[in-house]
Structure formats: structure tokens, C-alpha cells
Design an enzyme around this catalytic site. Structure first.
Site, mmCIF file in Angstrom:
data_model
loop_
_atom_site.group_PDB
_atom_site.id
_atom_site.type_symbol
_atom_site.label_atom_id
_atom_site.label_comp_id
_atom_site.label_asym_id
_atom_site.label_seq_id
_atom_site.Cartn_x
_atom_site.Cartn_y
_atom_site.Cartn_z
ATOM 1 N N ASP A 1 -15.199 1.354 -55.033
ATOM 2 C CA ASP A 1 -16.658 1.350 -55.442
ATOM 3 C C ASP A 1 -16.904 1.505 -56.906
ATOM 4 O O ASP A 1 -17.851 2.012 -57.609
ATOM 5 C CB ASP A 1 -17.676 2.582 -54.740
ATOM 6 N N ARG A 2 -15.801 1.232 -57.545
ATOM 7 C CA ARG A 2 -15.781 1.325 -58.993
ATOM 8 C C ARG A 2 -15.970 2.801 -59.568
ATOM 9 O O ARG A 2 -16.112 2.729 -60.905
ATOM 10 C CB ARG A 2 -16.708 0.322 -59.592
ATOM 11 N N LEU A 3 -15.773 3.695 -58.876
ATOM 12 C CA LEU A 3 -15.559 5.052 -59.189
ATOM 13 C C LEU A 3 -14.204 5.456 -59.778
ATOM 14 O O LEU A 3 -13.406 6.465 -59.169
ATOM 15 C CB LEU A 3 -16.318 6.187 -58.186
#
Length: 218
Positions: free
Chosen positions: A196-198
Site C-alpha cells: 500500500d506504498r507505506l
């Protein structure tokens, strides 16, 4: 760009799920952490694990980047070797700063290093030079790196001349225009891709003679 490419590029993405980077398991120093990740990159048999993208800027602020090979690192910084008359060396001499990134895509990792630069000592250059293949040594003498040449034959002709010059020499000496640069880090960021691009981004930032560790938002 073709219509198909315009359609494909926005939809190209990978979910990064290969690992995580937590402060609890971070090494005490940036160079120890880099050694850990570098050893894992070597163990994973990544192509050219010591390849790094070196970014510089000239005196007018015009940036440029290229891939080079890191030939050593320790608590003092990262070392690369090159022609001192090359474009990158002109940039480094003018601004005295650089950034470098190890792009370990297959492991969903990257390491970014930024800081001031310095030339390495001549004895360090000589020690590395002695380990280079003879062909690479001769090539360093023959190539007017970054300069415009008339064509490939001109380079081959120059190499042939150098081969004749050192034909009877057991050891090829270090060219006076060739040597090493060291990036002395002020910042070293370790980046691990996450879902989730975290992503995990942990940064060693210099404060005086030591470094503090900070987590950055992805």
C-alpha cells in the site's frame, strides 16, 4: 509514446511485500547496516550488487547521474574510482557534494547516501589499482573520459598505442589523472518497500560526530 504505452504505464505497479525494516533490528551504525544489506544482496546473487547511481551537479547547478561501482565503504564513507578529468570529477571538484543510491530492485530495497566528497589518498588508489585487470588499467590510460571522440576506431587506436607503450612493463602505473573519490555521508537512508506504498524509510542523519536515527513518512 504509443497509445498502448500511455495506457500501460499508469497501471504498472508492484505490491512490495518482500520484507520490513524496523528500528528494533537496525544496526548501530549506518555502515554496519549497509554491510548487512550488501551481504544479503550478494547472497541473493543480484547482478552488480555494488552498482550505485551517482548524482552530481556542475557549478551552474545542472544535475547529472550515472551508474558507477562502489569499491569500498567503511565508517569514513563510500569510495569510487574514476578519471579525474571526467565530467563527474569536474562536478565533484566544483561542488564537493554528491548523492549515491544502491537500487536493489529485486529485494525491494534501496539505500541513498548524501554528503561531502573528498579525494582518497594516493596509497589507497594504488592499492585498488593493483587489483584491477591489466586491460582495465590500460583502458584507463587510453580513454579521455567524457570527451568527444571521432568514433570507436579512435579509442581502439589510443588503446593500441598504450599497449605498445607498456608492452615491456610488468606493472602498469597509476595514471596521474586517475584516482578515487569518497562520499562522506551526512545522510544515509534505508528504504524497504511495503504494501500500500507505506514504505519503511529509516534515516541516519549526522549530528556533529554522531548520527541520529529518524523514521520518514513514505
Amino acid at each position: 509514446m504509443t497509445p498502448e504505452a500511455k495506457t500501460t504505464l499508469p497501471s504498472m505497479r508492484v505490491s512490495y511485500e518482500a520484507g520490513a525494516l524496523d528500528e528494533t533490528f537496525l544496526a548501530d551504525t549506518w555502515h554496519e547496516q549497509l554491510q548487512l544489506w550488501f551481504d544479503e544482496a550478494v547472497g541473493a546473487e543480484l547482478p552488480e550488487p555494488n552498482a550505485m547511481v551517482l548524482a552530481t551537479a556542475d557549478a551552474d547547478g545542472m544535475p547529472s547521474s550515472r551508474t558507477v561501482l562502489c569499491k569500498g565503504f567503511d565508517e569514513r564513507g563510500l569510495v569510487l574510482f574514476t578519471n579525474y578529468t571526467s565530467a563527474k570529477s569536474h562536478d565533484l571538484s566544483a561542488t564537493r557534494v554528491a548523492a549515491a543510491t544502491f537500487p536493489w530492485y529485486a529485494m525491494q530495497r534501496q539505500v541513498n547516501v548524501r554528503g561531502e566528497v573528498e579525494k582518497v589518498r594516493s596509497d589507497e588508489t594504488a592499492e585498488y589499482w593493483a587489483q584491477r585487470p591489466r586491460g582495465s588499467q590500460l583502458g584507463a590510460w587510453a580513454s579521455p573520459q567524457s570527451r568527444v571522440v571521432t568514433g570507436r576506431p579512435a579509442l581502439q587506436s589510443a588503446l593500441t598505442g598504450i599497449e605498445r607503450r607498456f608492452a615491456d612493463a610488468e606493472k602498469v602505473p597509476v595514471p596521474p589523472h586517475w584516482g578515487g573519490w569518497r562520499i562522506r555521508p551526512d545522510v544515509v537512508e534505508f528504504w524497504q518497500g511495503r504494501p500500500d506504498r507505506l514504505h519503511d524509510r529509516l534515516r541516519f542523519r549526522r549530528e556533529g560526530e554522531s548520527f541520529t536515527v529518524e523514521r520518514l513518512a513514505p
